[in-house]
Design an enzyme around this catalytic site. Structure first.
Site, PDB file in Angstrom:
ATOM      1  CG  ASP A 129      52.529  59.515  54.592  1.00  0.00           C
ATOM      2  OD1 ASP A 129      53.521  59.717  55.311  1.00  0.00           O
ATOM      3  OD2 ASP A 129      52.220  58.404  54.160  1.00  0.00           O
TER       4      ASP A 129
ATOM      5  CG  ASN B  22      46.219  48.684  52.481  1.00  0.00           C
ATOM      6  OD1 ASN B  22      47.345  49.141  52.261  1.00  0.00           O
ATOM      7  ND2 ASN B  22      45.246  49.416  52.992  1.00  0.00           N
TER       8      ASN B  22
ATOM      9  CG  HIS C 218      49.268  51.966  52.481  1.00  0.00           C
ATOM     10  ND1 HIS C 218      48.471  51.962  53.605  1.00  0.00           N
ATOM     11  CD2 HIS C 218      50.531  51.943  52.950  1.00  0.00           C
ATOM     12  CE1 HIS C 218      49.220  51.957  54.682  1.00  0.00           C
ATOM     13  NE2 HIS C 218      50.488  51.937  54.317  1.00  0.00           N
TER      14      HIS C 218
ATOM     15  CD  GLU D 283      45.093  53.193  53.179  1.00  0.00           C
ATOM     16  OE1 GLU D 283      45.790  52.266  52.705  1.00  0.00           O
ATOM     17  OE2 GLU D 283      44.816  53.269  54.379  1.00  0.00           O
TER      18      GLU D 283
HETATM   19  P1  PGA Z   1      55.430  50.212  58.434  1.00  0.00           P
HETATM   20  O1  PGA Z   1      54.484  51.007  57.478  1.00  0.00           O
HETATM   21  O2  PGA Z   1      56.820  50.571  58.069  1.00  0.00           O
HETATM   22  O3  PGA Z   1      55.093  50.707  59.824  1.00  0.00           O
HETATM   23  O4  PGA Z   1      55.135  48.762  58.248  1.00  0.00           O
HETATM   24  C1  PGA Z   1      54.801  51.017  56.116  1.00  0.00           C
HETATM   25  C2  PGA Z   1      53.737  51.748  55.364  1.00  0.00           C
HETATM   26  O5  PGA Z   1      52.577  51.750  55.798  1.00  0.00           O
HETATM   27  O6  PGA Z   1      54.053  52.309  54.300  1.00  0.00           O
END
Ligand code: PGA
Length: 250
Positions: free
Chosen positions: A67, A134, A136, A141
């Protein structure tokens, strides 16, 4: 689904790095699906360390990132282009023309189509994932349905909050509200998926998706439908899961 629980973030990062190093040593032209965020930074550090110590070469490796934020130029220090250069690409011998990250600038629809075309013609050997609080994966999302292909996404408030806390110097107003992300098709078509999650703040997300049927409100639950997924956790992230139900190794 296989679950590996390591003592801490360092051990979990090392464990995942070793999987990726072996993959590249066994298949020098591997296609690696890569992730950004705070979680994989140390894992990438171990890849660089191994490259320097043991000469593991990425010359023929292809990387596909999940992404990118919308409207951040690659030169912006918060973009995922910049992140990958800083935390991995600058430290290994990868050919930059073999690295792919969605382009969040310019004609978004054309960029989405280009990324989907690329994904149609490539087979990811091993996909690294993080997970949001959440649930994702990538920036898929929670939603009423799974998004199959690469798409434009409106980030949820909890994602924006987390990203402001960890990046963007805590300034919410600077966090992009939209991103381009691959959909579940690209993730699920990888031959192997490694999900790395550490810290107590991820425990609920891990428990939620493990205990859920496949449900787009818990996007990571789609991983139940893949036959080669390894979850690499630390004790904090694993703290809410029942040990009996899975192939669980401490
Ligand atoms: P993070 O994000 O490694 O900063 O916790 C993980 C994600 O959102 O996939």
């Amino acid at each position: 689904m296989k679950i590996i629980v390591c003592d801490n973030h360092h051990e979990a990062s090392k464990y995942v790095a070793e999987i990726f190093i072996k993959q590249v040593q066994n298949k020098p032209n591997s296609v690696l699906g890569l992730a950004t965020g705070s979680t994989p930074i140390e894992m990438y550090y171990y890849l660089i360390k191994d490259h320097k110590l043991n000469n593991t070469s990425y010359r023929d490796v292809i990387t596909i990132n999940l992404d990118e934020y919308v409207k951040l130029e690659a030169s912006n220090s918060q973009s995922y282009h910049y992140f990958m250069e800083k935390h991995l690409f600058s430290g290994i011998d990868i050919n930059k023309s073999n690295t792919f990250i969605p382009d969040g600038t310019g004609d978004i629809n054309a960029n989405i189509k280009a990324y989907n075309d690329l994904l149609e013609n490539i087979n990811i050997d091993i996909q690294l994932l993080g997970i949001g609080r959440n649930c994702h994966i990538g920036f898929n999302e929670p939603d009423d349905e799974f998004q199959i292909g690469t798409h434009l996404v409106n980030l949820k408030q909890s994602t924006i909050d987390d990203n402001a806390r960890l990046f963007f110097d805590g300034d919410y107003s600077l966090v992009p509200k939209q991103a381009i992300t691959v959909g579940v098709k690209a993730i699920m078509s990888a031959k192997q998926i490694i999900l790395l999650a550490t810290g107590k703040q991820k425990a609920q997300a891990i428990s939620n998706f493990l205990n859920s049927q496949i449900n787009p409100q818990f996007p990571a639950s789609i991983l139940h439908a893949h036959n080669n997924v390894v979850l690499v956790l630390d004790k904090g992230a694993a703290s809410l899961i029942g040990k009996d139900s899975y192939d669980y190794t401490e």
